[in-house]
Design an enzyme around this catalytic site. Structure first.
Site, PDB file in Angstrom:
ATOM      1  CB  SER A   1      -3.696   8.436  -4.301  1.00 26.62           C
ATOM      2  OG  SER A   1      -4.820   8.735  -2.938  1.00 26.62           O
TER       3      SER A   1
ATOM      4  CG  ASP B   1      -0.687   9.320  -7.476  1.00 22.22           C
ATOM      5  OD1 ASP B   1       0.487   8.440  -7.659  1.00 22.22           O
ATOM      6  OD2 ASP B   1      -0.992  10.218  -7.170  1.00 22.22           O
ATOM      7  CG  HIS B   2       1.098   6.877  -4.060  1.00 22.65           C
ATOM      8  ND1 HIS B   2       2.844   6.938  -3.964  1.00 22.65           N
ATOM      9  CD2 HIS B   2       1.748   8.344  -4.810  1.00 22.65           C
ATOM     10  CE1 HIS B   2       3.497   7.916  -4.779  1.00 22.65           C
ATOM     11  NE2 HIS B   2       2.599   8.460  -4.407  1.00 22.65           N
TER      12      HIS B   2
ATOM     13  CG  ASP C   1       4.201   3.835  -3.293  1.00 23.51           C
ATOM     14  OD1 ASP C   1       4.961   3.153  -3.339  1.00 23.51           O
ATOM     15  OD2 ASP C   1       3.769   4.886  -2.467  1.00 23.51           O
TER      16      ASP C   1
ATOM     17  N   GLY D   1       4.828  14.818  -7.382  1.00 22.06           N
ATOM     18  CA  GLY D   1       5.614  15.719  -7.507  1.00 22.06           C
ATOM     19  C   GLY D   1       6.126  16.798  -7.802  1.00 22.06           C
ATOM     20  N   GLY D   2       4.778  16.741  -8.939  1.00 25.14           N
ATOM     21  CA  GLY D   2       5.433  18.091  -9.834  1.00 25.14           C
ATOM     22  C   GLY D   2       5.309  19.807  -9.508  1.00 25.14           C
TER      23      GLY D   2
ATOM     24  CG  ASN E   1       2.128  11.721 -10.655  1.00 24.30           C
ATOM     25  OD1 ASN E   1       2.188  11.771 -12.080  1.00 24.30           O
ATOM     26  ND2 ASN E   1       2.182  10.935  -9.671  1.00 24.30           N
TER      27      ASN E   1
END
Length: 278
Positions: free
Chosen positions: A50, A82-83, A104, A206-207, A227
């Site tokens: 991220s 990510d993000h 994001d 948020g897996g 994720n």
């Protein structure tokens, strides 16, 4: 094998009916462990980092570490931002060799979210890199950002958002949460409604903590990527924490780092295998 382009990785996943896990890294050990876990399972996925975690490094260093980690791989593995919190981060990661990007801007008003995502998509698509965008917001802690509100993705906004942003995957909020302190309650009917109107595959953030049966059901409704961060980080920190509690004079960093790689890679292997059992 070199790092795989995100478009090619998604096509491979569709052909073989896989869901792609995206595992968050922070450092060299985590990067090696994620690649090892995917290679041991012989299943595809992403190493991802991220924007916030780039505080400890920079995109070029992460890309070099990832390239080295997959150099002997016969398993398709991509490198994902990510993000991504700014166009500058997106550009830096594309220029460094990342093969997939998330922008994001979900914290912005709808029109501003579209504008930021479209700008990122235009840049990434010039270089043949896919873009993930997010519509909706998740509760919980993501890196150093705590969000106490939840704003589920509105199916009525999805088609317009996807078309105008030009995104290639859509991260949705359907009861998934960030971190391990909240219980995810995935709304499969809502996911199904979103999938019906979305022209692109769907992503769950948020897996960690989502039962495998729920993920298998989500696969029927457009899920292509999920994720994982907290599960792997917990394994990494546990390795050092347990050693310190057993001996406050412990100082063998290399031994513990190697052990942490094994523990994190085992967890990554378990997760990618679990989500693709069905």
């Amino acid at each position: 094998m070199k790092l795989v382009n995100g478009f090619d990785l998604m096509e491979f996943a569709k052909k073989h009916h896989h869901v792609l896990p995206a595992f968050n890294t922070t450092n060299l050990e985590m990067t090696i462990a994620i690649a090892k876990g995917l290679m041991d399972a012989k299943l595809p996925g992403y190493i991802q980092i991220s924007s916030n975690n780039l505080k400890l490094s920079n995109p070029r260093i992460i890309a070099l570490m990832a390239l080295d980690a997959v150099k002997n791989s016969e398993t398709p593995i991509g490198l994902h931002l990510d993000h991504g919190k700014s166009f500058e981060d997106v550009k830096a990661c594309v220029d460094a060799g990342f093969t997939s990007i998330m922008i994001d801007a979900s914290h912005l008003p709808f029109e501003e979210n579209i504008e930021e995502c479209r700008r990122a998509a235009e840049y990434c698509h010039f270089y043949g890199i896919p873009v993930e965008a997010e519509l909706g917001a998740l509760q919980g802690k993501e890196e150093d950002v705590v969000n106490e509100a939840e704003c589920r993705t509105d199916p009525d906004m999805v088609a317009d958002f996807v078309e105008r942003t030009g995104c290639d995957t859509l991260a949705v909020s359907v009861g998934n949460v960030h971190g391990l302190c909240l219980d995810p309650r995935i709304d499969i009917p809502l996911l199904a409604k979103i999938n019906e109107v979305s022209a692109v595959p769907l992503v769950l953030h948020g897996g960690s903590g989502i039962p495998k049966e729920v993920i298998w059901e989500a696969k029927k409704h457009g899920l292509i990527k999920i994720n994982y961060g907290s599960d792997l980080r917990k394994e990494y920190i546990r390795t050092f924490g347990e050693s310190y509690e057993a001996d406050h004079n412990e100082h063998d960093v290399i031994h513990l780092s190697i052990e942490a790689v094994e523990n994190v890679s085992r967890k990554a292997r378990e997760l990618v295998t679990m989500i693709n059992e069905n």
